[in-house]
Every structure is written in structure tokens, then in C-alpha cells.
Design a protein around this motif. Structure first.
Motif, PDB file in Angstrom:
ATOM      1  N   PRO A 205      -1.808  -4.469  12.863  1.00  0.00           N
ATOM      2  CA  PRO A 205      -1.520  -5.843  13.226  1.00  0.00           C
ATOM      3  C   PRO A 205      -0.276  -6.181  13.535  1.00  0.00           C
ATOM      4  O   PRO A 205       0.606  -5.891  12.616  1.00  0.00           O
TER       5      PRO A 205
ATOM      6  N   VAL B   9      -7.702 -10.183  10.889  1.00  0.00           N
ATOM      7  CA  VAL B   9      -6.975  -9.265   9.951  1.00  0.00           C
ATOM      8  C   VAL B   9      -6.696  -8.136  10.941  1.00  0.00           C
ATOM      9  O   VAL B   9      -5.857  -7.192  10.517  1.00  0.00           O
ATOM     10  N   ALA B  10      -7.022  -8.076  12.155  1.00  0.00           N
ATOM     11  CA  ALA B  10      -6.655  -7.052  13.058  1.00  0.00           C
ATOM     12  C   ALA B  10      -5.542  -7.228  13.772  1.00  0.00           C
ATOM     13  O   ALA B  10      -4.997  -6.447  14.485  1.00  0.00           O
TER      14      ALA B  10
ATOM     15  N   ILE C 100      -8.258   5.845  17.614  1.00  0.00           N
ATOM     16  CA  ILE C 100      -7.559   6.703  17.799  1.00  0.00           C
ATOM     17  C   ILE C 100      -7.834   7.921  16.929  1.00  0.00           C
ATOM     18  O   ILE C 100      -7.664   8.941  17.681  1.00  0.00           O
TER      19      ILE C 100
ATOM     20  N   ASP D  67      -5.952  -0.445   1.186  1.00  0.00           N
ATOM     21  CA  ASP D  67      -4.865  -0.919   1.807  1.00  0.00           C
ATOM     22  C   ASP D  67      -3.681  -0.206   2.233  1.00  0.00           C
ATOM     23  O   ASP D  67      -3.226   0.804   1.269  1.00  0.00           O
TER      24      ASP D  67
ATOM     25  N   SER E 176     -10.677  -3.114   5.845  1.00  0.00           N
ATOM     26  CA  SER E 176     -12.116  -3.649   6.119  1.00  0.00           C
ATOM     27  C   SER E 176     -13.140  -2.569   6.012  1.00  0.00           C
ATOM     28  O   SER E 176     -13.314  -1.749   6.784  1.00  0.00           O
TER      29      SER E 176
ATOM     30  N   ASP F  66      -8.750   2.077   6.528  1.00  0.00           N
ATOM     31  CA  ASP F  66      -8.989   0.531   6.926  1.00  0.00           C
ATOM     32  C   ASP F  66      -9.063  -0.289   5.719  1.00  0.00           C
ATOM     33  O   ASP F  66      -9.871   0.185   5.076  1.00  0.00           O
TER      34      ASP F  66
ATOM     35  N   ASN G 142      -1.635   1.852  14.436  1.00  0.00           N
ATOM     36  CA  ASN G 142      -1.580   0.391  15.373  1.00  0.00           C
ATOM     37  C   ASN G 142      -1.936  -0.592  14.486  1.00  0.00           C
ATOM     38  O   ASN G 142      -3.215  -0.890  14.356  1.00  0.00           O
TER      39      ASN G 142
HETATM   40  N1  SAM Z   1      -6.693   1.145  15.227  1.00  0.00           N
HETATM   41  C1  SAM Z   1      -7.461   0.446  16.075  1.00  0.00           C
HETATM   42  C2  SAM Z   1      -7.057   0.477  17.505  1.00  0.00           C
HETATM   43  O1  SAM Z   1      -5.910   1.170  17.778  1.00  0.00           O
HETATM   44  O2  SAM Z   1      -8.001   0.020  18.337  1.00  0.00           O
HETATM   45  C3  SAM Z   1      -7.380  -0.836  15.546  1.00  0.00           C
HETATM   46  C4  SAM Z   1      -6.022  -1.524  15.512  1.00  0.00           C
HETATM   47  S1  SAM Z   1      -6.048  -3.151  14.756  1.00  0.00           S
HETATM   48  C5  SAM Z   1      -4.608  -3.817  15.652  1.00  0.00           C
HETATM   49  C6  SAM Z   1      -5.354  -3.124  13.130  1.00  0.00           C
HETATM   50  C7  SAM Z   1      -6.371  -2.563  12.243  1.00  0.00           C
HETATM   51  O3  SAM Z   1      -5.708  -2.664  10.827  1.00  0.00           O
HETATM   52  C8  SAM Z   1      -7.485  -3.405  11.936  1.00  0.00           C
HETATM   53  O4  SAM Z   1      -8.738  -2.511  12.014  1.00  0.00           O
HETATM   54  C9  SAM Z   1      -7.321  -4.096  10.502  1.00  0.00           C
HETATM   55  O5  SAM Z   1      -8.672  -4.353   9.667  1.00  0.00           O
HETATM   56  C10 SAM Z   1      -6.718  -3.190   9.772  1.00  0.00           C
HETATM   57  N2  SAM Z   1      -5.751  -3.574   8.790  1.00  0.00           N
HETATM   58  C11 SAM Z   1      -5.274  -5.149   8.487  1.00  0.00           C
HETATM   59  N3  SAM Z   1      -4.785  -4.905   7.518  1.00  0.00           N
HETATM   60  C12 SAM Z   1      -4.716  -3.870   6.878  1.00  0.00           C
HETATM   61  C13 SAM Z   1      -4.177  -3.306   5.595  1.00  0.00           C
HETATM   62  N4  SAM Z   1      -3.516  -4.072   4.658  1.00  0.00           N
HETATM   63  N5  SAM Z   1      -4.527  -2.109   5.258  1.00  0.00           N
HETATM   64  C14 SAM Z   1      -5.069  -1.234   6.081  1.00  0.00           C
HETATM   65  N6  SAM Z   1      -5.633  -1.551   7.341  1.00  0.00           N
HETATM   66  C15 SAM Z   1      -5.443  -3.108   7.580  1.00  0.00           C
END
Ligand code: SAM
Ligand code: GLN
Length: 282
Positions: free
Chosen positions: A191, A210-211, A128, A171, A147, A145, A189
Motif C-alpha cells: 500500500p 489495508v491494501a 504478481i 506482517d 490479510s 499477506d 507492491n
Molecule cells: N500484490 C497485489 C497487487 O499488486 O495487485 C496487491 C497489492 S495491494 C496494493 C497491497 C497488499 O498488501 C494488500 O493485499 C494488503 O492486504 C497487503 N498488506 C497490507 N499491510 C500489510 C502488512 N503489514 N504485511 C503484509 N501485507 C500487507
């Protein structure tokens, strides 16, 4: 040596037997051989070169085991850009391209030709953030992120696509709060799959959990963002989210609860399903 036609015919049958879409084999061959579909049709009766045949057979085996084709290829296409993907990042989805389109049009409406700042929370592959930044050069783009492995991939993707994005590990909104940044556009976007939901093996066995999972009802990350967004957004600003097709009503409720002064709309994807939530402050 088989011809292209024979190869696609046999491979497509195998795909159907493994409950994969019939066109999987054709799509894979087109990417692997770096062909345009029309070129492939023109050469249907030619023999497949040995090197292509060998890699095709190795990759097809993995695909038949339900490994995502994007992992086998090592990349995925998103908004016309090529993104490296691996097991540390979510494979960017077509629905998310629609989110990018809406973001670009709302930026044009709300901030025409203005230099603004945006952040993409949970950027994963950077899909994005990189697409928005490359399409709209007026935007100073940040992306976060939790991660560090995902951020490594996102940085490589920014470099490959010549995008100017600042990446931060941490976070949710915390890295932006810590950096004392204020943004005009907050994108996420996160999880959003409820933790008990059963997913296809190509997703749950190969993509980072985690995603994917957003707590019991899938909404925990939206709650965190709604609760804390005022720390990082400007008075005139908007937020853009992707969400699950059945979360529209619950999301509108959360907006009214946490952000009663904002206006909000749920938008549908190309399949007519609720998919995006936009929240406006003006
Ligand atoms: N934005 C990308 C896309 O749209 O293709 C990835 C979306 S994926 C559904 C969610 C992302 O949120 C993952 O890369 C995951 O590592 C990250 N994530 C999960 N928990 C998080 C947190 N507490 N803080 C920040 N990022 C986090
Ligand atoms: N759309 C993804 C899936 O169906 C989930 C993405 C997300 O949780 N944000 O697997």
C-alpha cells in the motif's frame, strides 16, 4: 428486445452521464456475453438474448453506482490470466503488469536458467506471484499477506491458474524470517497511498483500505522492507517495487539511507510516470 447496437448506445450514454468512460458498457457486455469484440461488431443488429439482457441490466446498475466492473463480474484479467477478485483484495492494476515484465527480464539477466527463490510481499489476489511463477518455472515462489481473507482468494487463484506458489499469512517479511527462508528476488507492491489522500469512490468505497494506505507519506512499508530485507535476501539478489508516480525521488533517498551499498533505478510506466523501483545487490 433491443439490438446489441441499441443496448450499447443507450448504456454508453448512461455511463457518460455518471462520469464513467464511454466504453465501459461495451467492455462489460463483451465480458458478460463471453464474446470477442469482433463477434459483437458482426452481430450488432441482432437482438440481445433475454438472459444476457437481464444480467447486463442488473450489472450495469451496479456499475453506474461506481462499483468496480471487476467486482460485478467477479474477476479481473492480469498478465493474460484470470483472477477472482472481491472486496478483500485489490483489483490488480495494469501498471503492475509492467512490474511483472521488468521482473521477468531482470531475472533472465541476473539468474539465467538458474533455480531461484522469490517472494511477493502483500500478494493480495496473488496477481504478481502467480504470473511470475507461471511465466518462469525456475522460480520457487512464496507470497505473503497480512490479510487471511486475501490469502484465501490468492490460493483459489493459484489453483485455477495451475500455479505453484506457497502462501503465508503475516506482517511484511516476518513469515519469511520465521520460516528461515532466503530469497534471490524480493517483490512488493505494498500500500503506498498517503493516508490523507482523497480517492475516487470506486476505489475508496469498494477496495480494502489495508491494501491502499501506506501511512502519512505513503512510504512506511518501504521503510520496513529496507530496514529488514537483509534478514531474508541472499548476497546476490534484487528487489522490485511498485510505487506512486511522485515517490521516485523519496524512494531513491531511502535506498541511499538504508542500503548505501546497493544500486538502484527508478523505472517509468507506459504513461511515462515514475512507477517502479529496482534495487540490486551483487
Ligand atoms: N500484490 C497485489 C497487487 O499488486 O495487485 C496487491 C497489492 S495491494 C496494493 C497491497 C497488499 O498488501 C494488500 O493485499 C494488503 O492486504 C497487503 N498488506 C497490507 N499491510 C500489510 C502488512 N503489514 N504485511 C503484509 N501485507 C500487507
Ligand atoms: N495503484 C493503486 C491505486 O491507485 C494503489 C496501489 C498501491 O497502493 N500499491 O489505487
Amino acid at each position: 428486445m433491443p439490438t446489441f447496437k441499441q443496448l450499447i448506445h443507450d448504456a454508453s450514454l448512461q455511463c457518460v452521464e455518471r462520469e464513467l468512460p464511454e466504453q465501459t458498457a461495451l467492455t462489460y457486455l463483451v465480458e458478460l456475453a463471453q464474446l470477442q469484440r469482433v463477434d459483437l461488431y458482426m452481430n450488432y443488429d441482432q437482438e440481445v438474448p433475454t438472459d444476457i439482457l437481464e444480467s447486463f441490466n442488473i450489472g450495469l446498475k451496479r456499475i453506474l453506482n461506481h462499483e468496480p466492473m471487476q467486482h460485478v463480474l467477479g474477476y479481473s484479467w492480469f498478465y493474460g490470466y484470470k483472477f477472482k477478485v472481491n472486496s478483500n483484495v485489490l483489483i490488480p492494476r495494469p501498471e503492475t503488469e509492467e512490474l511483472v515484465s521488468y521482473i521477468l527480464s531482470r531475472v533472465d539477466e541476473m539468474f539465467p536458467n538458474q533455480d531461484i527463490t522469490a517472494v511477493d510481499i502483500g500478494t493480495g489476489s496473488g496477481a504478481i506471484a502467480i504470473s511470475v511463477s507461471n511465466e518462469e518455472k525456475h522460480i520457487k515462489m512464496y507470497a505473503t499477506d497480512i490479510s487471511a481473507e486475501a490469502i484465501e482468494v490468492a490460493k483459489e487463484n493459484a489453483k485455477e491458474n495451475d500455479a505453484d506458489v506457497q502462501f503465508l499469512v503475516g506482517d511484511m517479511l516476518q513469515p519469511i524470517v520465521d520460516a528461515k527462508l532466503k530469497v534471490d528476488v524480493l517483490i512488493s507492491n505494498p500500500p503506498y497511498i498517503p493516508s490523507q489522500e482523497v480517492l475516487e469512490s470506486s476505489v475508496v468505497d469498494y477496495e480494502p483500505h489495508v491494501a491502499l494506505f501506506g501511512g502519512k507519506d505513503g512510504l512506511k512499508f518501504y521503510r520496513t522492507i529496507f530496514e529488514n530485507c537483509k534478514k531474508i535476501i541472499n548476497e546476490k539478489s534484487f528487489m522490485a517495487f511498485e510505487m506512486g508516480w511522485d515517490q521516485g525521488e523519496a524512494m531513491m533517498k531511502l535506498v541511499h539511507e538504508y542500503l548505501p551499498e546497493a544500486t538502484a533505478e527508478v523505472l517509468q510506466d507506459i504513461n511515462g510516470k515514475d512507477r517502479m523501483l529496482f534495487v540490486y545487490f551483487k
